[in-house]
Scaffold this motif. Structure first.
Motif, mmCIF file in Angstrom:
data_model
loop_
_atom_site.group_PDB
_atom_site.id
_atom_site.type_symbol
_atom_site.label_atom_id
_atom_site.label_comp_id
_atom_site.label_asym_id
_atom_site.label_seq_id
_atom_site.Cartn_x
_atom_site.Cartn_y
_atom_site.Cartn_z
ATOM 1 N N ALA A 38 -3.971 -1.580 -6.295
ATOM 2 C CA ALA A 38 -3.595 -0.208 -5.920
ATOM 3 C C ALA A 38 -4.336 0.221 -4.663
ATOM 4 C CB ALA A 38 -3.894 0.749 -7.074
ATOM 5 N N SER A 39 -5.598 -0.180 -4.555
ATOM 6 C CA SER A 39 -6.381 0.146 -3.359
ATOM 7 C C SER A 39 -5.803 -0.525 -2.113
ATOM 8 C CB SER A 39 -7.839 -0.288 -3.569
ATOM 9 O OG SER A 39 -8.584 -0.109 -2.390
ATOM 10 N N ILE A 40 -5.386 -1.790 -2.255
ATOM 11 C CA ILE A 40 -4.756 -2.498 -1.132
ATOM 12 C C ILE A 40 -3.473 -1.790 -0.707
ATOM 13 C CG2 ILE A 40 -3.568 -4.647 -0.505
ATOM 14 C CD1 ILE A 40 -5.606 -6.127 -2.327
ATOM 15 N N VAL A 41 -2.667 -1.378 -1.698
ATOM 16 C CA VAL A 41 -1.420 -0.667 -1.390
ATOM 17 C C VAL A 41 -1.726 0.651 -0.680
ATOM 18 C CG1 VAL A 41 0.594 0.478 -2.386
ATOM 19 C CG2 VAL A 41 -0.126 -1.755 -3.257
ATOM 20 N N ASN A 42 -2.703 1.387 -1.190
ATOM 21 C CA ASN A 42 -3.053 2.662 -0.552
ATOM 22 C C ASN A 42 -3.519 2.478 0.887
ATOM 23 O OD1 ASN A 42 -2.398 4.564 -2.529
ATOM 24 N ND2 ASN A 42 -4.347 4.294 -3.606
ATOM 25 N N ASP A 43 -4.272 1.416 1.123
ATOM 26 C CA ASP A 43 -4.717 1.144 2.496
ATOM 27 C C ASP A 43 -3.522 0.926 3.425
ATOM 28 O OD1 ASP A 43 -7.331 1.367 1.730
ATOM 29 O OD2 ASP A 43 -7.744 -0.785 1.697
ATOM 30 N N LYS A 44 -2.461 0.345 2.880
ATOM 31 C CA LYS A 44 -1.267 0.107 3.695
ATOM 32 C C LYS A 44 -0.423 1.376 3.826
ATOM 33 C CE LYS A 44 2.655 -3.127 4.074
ATOM 34 N NZ LYS A 44 2.353 -3.623 5.421
ATOM 35 N N VAL A 45 -0.364 2.154 2.741
ATOM 36 C CA VAL A 45 0.527 3.324 2.682
ATOM 37 C C VAL A 45 -0.047 4.533 3.419
ATOM 38 C CG1 VAL A 45 1.397 5.086 1.070
ATOM 39 C CG2 VAL A 45 1.748 2.651 0.583
ATOM 40 N N HIS A 46 -1.341 4.797 3.269
ATOM 41 C CA HIS A 46 -1.909 6.061 3.752
ATOM 42 C C HIS A 46 -1.760 6.277 5.259
ATOM 43 C CE1 HIS A 46 -4.276 7.727 0.114
ATOM 44 N NE2 HIS A 46 -3.280 6.962 -0.300
ATOM 45 N N PRO A 47 -1.936 5.261 6.098
ATOM 46 C CA PRO A 47 -1.684 5.499 7.535
ATOM 47 C C PRO A 47 -0.231 5.902 7.810
ATOM 48 C CG PRO A 47 -2.963 3.486 7.226
ATOM 49 C CD PRO A 47 -2.509 3.918 5.863
ATOM 50 N N HIS A 48 0.727 5.288 7.101
ATOM 51 C CA HIS A 48 2.134 5.665 7.280
ATOM 52 C C HIS A 48 2.389 7.078 6.753
ATOM 53 C CE1 HIS A 48 2.975 1.684 8.629
ATOM 54 N NE2 HIS A 48 2.842 1.105 7.446
ATOM 55 N N TRP A 49 1.659 7.451 5.716
ATOM 56 C CA TRP A 49 1.763 8.805 5.159
ATOM 57 C C TRP A 49 1.360 9.839 6.211
ATOM 58 C CZ3 TRP A 49 -1.399 10.383 0.150
ATOM 59 C CH2 TRP A 49 -0.787 11.466 -0.477
ATOM 60 N N LEU A 50 0.224 9.564 6.848
ATOM 61 C CA LEU A 50 -0.259 10.467 7.901
ATOM 62 C C LEU A 50 0.710 10.485 9.084
ATOM 63 C CD1 LEU A 50 -2.491 12.292 9.038
ATOM 64 C CD2 LEU A 50 -3.647 10.220 9.872
ATOM 65 N N GLN A 51 1.183 9.315 9.485
ATOM 66 C CA GLN A 51 2.106 9.236 10.631
ATOM 67 C C GLN A 51 3.423 9.955 10.337
ATOM 68 O OE1 GLN A 51 2.457 5.019 11.388
ATOM 69 N NE2 GLN A 51 0.274 4.827 11.896
ATOM 70 N N THR A 52 3.899 9.849 9.084
ATOM 71 C CA THR A 52 5.136 10.549 8.713
ATOM 72 C C THR A 52 4.952 12.049 8.855
ATOM 73 O OG1 THR A 52 5.747 8.792 7.165
ATOM 74 C CG2 THR A 52 6.818 10.924 6.868
ATOM 75 N N GLN A 53 3.809 12.563 8.363
ATOM 76 C CA GLN A 53 3.561 13.998 8.466
ATOM 77 C C GLN A 53 3.433 14.429 9.919
ATOM 78 O OE1 GLN A 53 3.832 16.126 5.830
ATOM 79 N NE2 GLN A 53 3.847 17.574 7.531
ATOM 80 N N GLU A 54 2.780 13.603 10.720
ATOM 81 C CA GLU A 54 2.643 13.924 12.150
ATOM 82 C C GLU A 54 4.004 13.951 12.837
ATOM 83 O OE1 GLU A 54 -0.114 10.964 13.464
ATOM 84 O OE2 GLU A 54 -1.891 12.176 12.939
ATOM 85 N N THR A 55 4.891 13.047 12.432
ATOM 86 C CA THR A 55 6.251 13.042 12.993
ATOM 87 C C THR A 55 6.977 14.334 12.653
ATOM 88 O OG1 THR A 55 6.381 10.640 12.848
ATOM 89 C CG2 THR A 55 8.464 11.832 13.001
#
Length: 811
Positions: A38-55
């Motif tokens: 789950a930690s590995i997945v979060n490391d991959k997901v969280h930057p995209h989460w931030l980038q999506t919100q910034e978009t």
């Protein structure tokens, strides 16, 4: 670092195990592995989460916010791995390290955030919004306890608390700095302003702090990550403040703090008392107030902060009547805090909020006692009362033909506040969830509202995310589909229709049969491990999995089982294709008759499963604690999908779609989405029986049905009901008399006896059909081919273009 993705993932997993859990991977438990992955997945997901919100912040598209009291998301590890493109890599890595992937994935507790189809639909919608790159997010409540964990003890349903948050939930992020204050009780003061208008202030309120917890909603293979924001109720005072007060006051504060935390304590508190009803009402206002305050705050951060244009950038969808208080809450904020006049506030509100109706059942169309709402939410009640006055006056002056209908259309009537009426009047769109359901709303249940607002009413047939319900839960079938039609169906599910070309291809059908048999073997093993019942994996797996309610007619199903048992006892040499009847269902704790049906299923199962005369031909299995994860085990193995609700009662159904997508054939009434399944696959690929909706509604309206007459004239029914009365299936002769009297002396309100004959005949035909294996497999593949129509991707595209007016965002 190696370029082999499996070796790279294994190295990462090994290193993370050291840094996160302080262990070598060979010493790790399945729980350790779950948290590290789950930690590995979060490391991959969280930057995209931030980038999506910034978009979204940069492009400022119109966004939709989906308000629902339930989000039945199930386990997220596998679906997040799948959507990130890591599922196969992770599974193979775990096997390489000597671990059982299914055991690791099973460490995740199903999130206790929902109960049935309503909540699972909301979860599928969020998946589709993200996977189709739409700017859309969910708002719900972070319940500490789910509905309940069901145990079957001596054949009875016993409820124990479902404290699903006992351990860390790795997908959530607490954001205490984005909390909001919610107000209950108190007084409303009215003051005249300089321009002669009235201003309202709300004082002496009980305050609750709404703390958001965010869960990422990962789109499929597109780097889009939207949010599900769940609110937790906490005291506005900090712990250290309590210690500065006198001891007696300290304990008073603790009681007050506990009462506040109960708001997000339980999914569906017991509403058999006024206290339970009030808690449920508090939950609903807590959800909508926190959510709408949050939406407005986010909107004000954009470059168009004027709320005059709010509805041009924001759509709020309320999932059933539960969040209907969104209408007066948005009005309150616009008028009291943003200083809009009534007319402008009403225009913005009614252009922002859309309402999905999920039921025609009167008991599910919520009504609250006027005095309760007035005391708990005095300012909200004032606004609802004003909406009602203006609405009723509008009918009187503008629609004289409907004047006599005002009492049944009013939002406040008979000392009750009618939440469905509030939702219809305060929204710009009212949608049903299957074609027949919408037509019943328009022509019967909400006919007068439809006369008033014909342009508001529309249909959006429900859907399911095919990524979870085929690609994830039935990987062998998904791989087989990809082999013959290519992978494009994963992102364009309607392309499953290409399977029709292979529906009579014998080598392909044999492979489909092999996959089904493997799934049945896996389920048979699970049943043996969980219940001790040995089932024949070559038998017909006949499945009914859904909430236990009279209208869903699990009783009709078990009556058919009793009928078969009686037949075999009278004619032991009768040839019958072996059949395993599989049930999964929870009954509401206070729903006595539903719990009686569960008990009957288990009692009948005990007798049949232990009777040497029949046990090789019929088995009955009730799997306790039905939830998303259990559905994922059952659905790929099903041969028969029982969708047997009383026609006109099931709004849509989504279990019918999940089972169809996995190759089960539907036996059902012409109800909900069954009709649309029938229209697609054709009469020869579905088994329809019983009364249709018009016939049922005519019986309700004009009478003419007598359960006692059927009891007197049908020997099969008389024998079954007499067996109930005589205690044949119970430990004493009183055990099932409530069911007996309900059938005969409450005149069988859901037409179980009326549809029995047609149901039996249809099952005889099903058995004959199953014996022609090639033809059965052709029917199965035909159902899979047409199931792409029922992907939630299609449903969301319809909502997006026809209701919300939102568009996919390209990053």
């Amino acid at each position: 670092m190696t370029h082999n993705p499996i070796e790279a993932f294994t190295e990462l997993l090994t290193e993370k195990m050291k840094t996160k859990r302080g262990k070598h991977v060979q010493d790790a438990t399945s729980k350790d592995l779950y948290y590290v992955i789950a930690s590995i997945v979060n490391d991959k997901v969280h930057p995209h989460w931030l980038q999506t919100q910034e978009t979204y912040n940069k492009k400022q598209p119109k966004q939709v916010f989906y308000l629902s009291m339930e989000f039945l998301v199930g386990r997220l590890l596998e679906s997040n791995l799948l959507n990130c493109g890591l599922h196969d890599i992770c599974t193979r890595s775990l096997k390489k390290l000597g671990f059982d992937p299914s055991e690791v994935y099973a460490q995740e507790h199903d999130a206790g955030l929902g109960n049935g189809g309503l909540g699972r639909l909301a979860a599928c919608f969020l998946d589709s919004l993200a996977s189709l790159s739409y700017p859309g997010h969910g708002y719900g409540i972070r319940y500490r306890y789910g509905l309940f964990e069901q145990k079957i003890i001596q054949d009875y349903q016993v409820e124990i608390p479902d404290y699903w948050l006992t351990e860390e939930y790795p997908w959530e992020t607490r954001r205490a700095d984005e909390a909001f204050i919610i107000h209950f009780n108190g007084e409303v003061l009215t003051e005249e302003s300089k321009d002669g208008s009235l201003e309202f202030s709300y004082i002496h309120t009980d305050q609750v702090r709404a703390i958001p917890y965010d869960i990422p909603i990962v789109g499929y293979n597109n780097q889009v990550v939207n949010s599900l924001r769940l609110w937790s109720a906490e005291s506005p005072k900090q712990e250290d403040e309590f210690f500065t007060t006198q001891n007696a006051r300290y304990y008073h504060h603790l009681d007050h703090k506990n009462a506040i935390e109960q708001i997000s304590g339980f999914l569906y508190p017991d509403d058999s008392s006024n206290e339970g009803k009030e808690l449920r009402l508090k939950q609903q206002y807590f959800l909508v107030s926190a959510s709408i305050q949050n939406i407005i705050m986010q909107y004000k951060k954009t470059s168009n902060p004027s709320l005059h244009h709010f509805h041009e950038f924001i759509a709020i969808q309320i999932n059933d009547t539960h969040p209907s208080l969104a209408v007066p809450e948005l009005m309150r904020i616009l008028m009291d805090e943003e200083k809009f006049g009534w007319d402008k506030a009403w225009e913005i509100t009614t252009k922002t909020i859309a309402y999905t109706n999920h039921t025609t059942l009167s008991e599910a169309l919520e009504k609250w006692p006027k005095t309760m709402l007035q005391g708990l939410l005095p300012r909200i009640y004032m606004i609802i009362n004003e909406i009602n006055e203006r609405f009723c006056q509008g009918i009187w002056f503008d629609h004289p033909e409907l004047r006599d209908k005002i009492p049944e259309l009013a939002i406040i009537a008979d000392e009750q506040v009618h939440m469905a009426h509030l939702a219809i009047v305060g929204s710009f769109s009212v949608n049903g969830v299957a074609r027949i359901h919408t037509e019943i709303l328009k022509k019967k249940e909400m006919k007068s509202f439809y006369q008033l607002y014909p342009a508001k009413f529309n249909n959006k047939t429900n859907g399911i995310t095919h990524r979870r319900w085929l690609l994830q839960v039935n990987p062998n079938l998904a791989n087989l589909v990809t082999e013959v039609i290519g992978p494009s169906w994963i992102q364009r599910p309607k392309q499953l229709i290409s399977l029709l070309r292979h529906s009579k291809d014998k080598p392909f059908l044999e492979k489909v049969d092999q996959v089904k048999h493997q799934n049945k073997q896996a389920l048979a093993k699970y049943i043996k491990d969980k219940t001790g019942i040995l089932v024949d994996d070559q038998s017909i797996f006949d499945v009914q999995i859904k909430r236990l309610h009279e209208y869903k007619r699990q009783l009709l199903n078990i009556f058919h089982v009793i009928y078969l048992y009686n037949e075999l006892k009278e004619n032991p040499n009768q040839h019958l294709t072996p059949r395993t009847f599989i049930f999964g269902a929870k009954a509401a704790p206070s729903y006595h008759l539903a719990k009686e049906v569960i008990k009957l299923i288990n009692k009948v199962g005990n007798i049949i499963n232990n009777d040497v005369d029949v046990r090789d031909r019929i088995k009955v299995v009730f799997l306790e604690n039905y939830n998303v994860s259990l559905a994922e085990k059952i659905i790929p193995a099903a041969d028969i999908s029982e969708q047997i609700s009383t026609a006109s009662k099931e709004a849509s159904g989504t279990g019918n779609m999940k089972l169809m997508m996995n190759g089960a054939l539907t036996v059902g009434t012409l109800d909900g989405a069954n009709i649309e399944i029938r229209d697609l696959v054709g009469d020869s690929n579905i088994f329809i029986f019983g009364l249709n909706a018009d016939e049922v509604l005519n019986y309700y309206q004009f009478g003419g049905y007598s359960a006692k007459d059927i009891y007197q004239t049908d020997e099969r029914i008389r024998k079954i009901l007499d067996q109930l009365f005589q205690g044949v299936f119970g430990s004493n002769d009183l055990e099932f008399k409530d069911l007996y009297y309900h059938m005969l002396y409450h005149n069988d309100p859901y037409f179980v006896l009326k549809d029995f004959d047609s149901y039996i005949d249809t099952h005889e035909f099903i058995e004959q059909s199953y014996r022609d294996k090639t033809n059965w497999l052709t029917k199965s593949v035909t159902n899979i081919a047409y199931s792409g129509k029922f992907s939630s991707d299609r449903t969301i595209q319809e909502y997006a273009s026809e209701i919300w007016n939102i568009r996919p965002i390209k990053r």
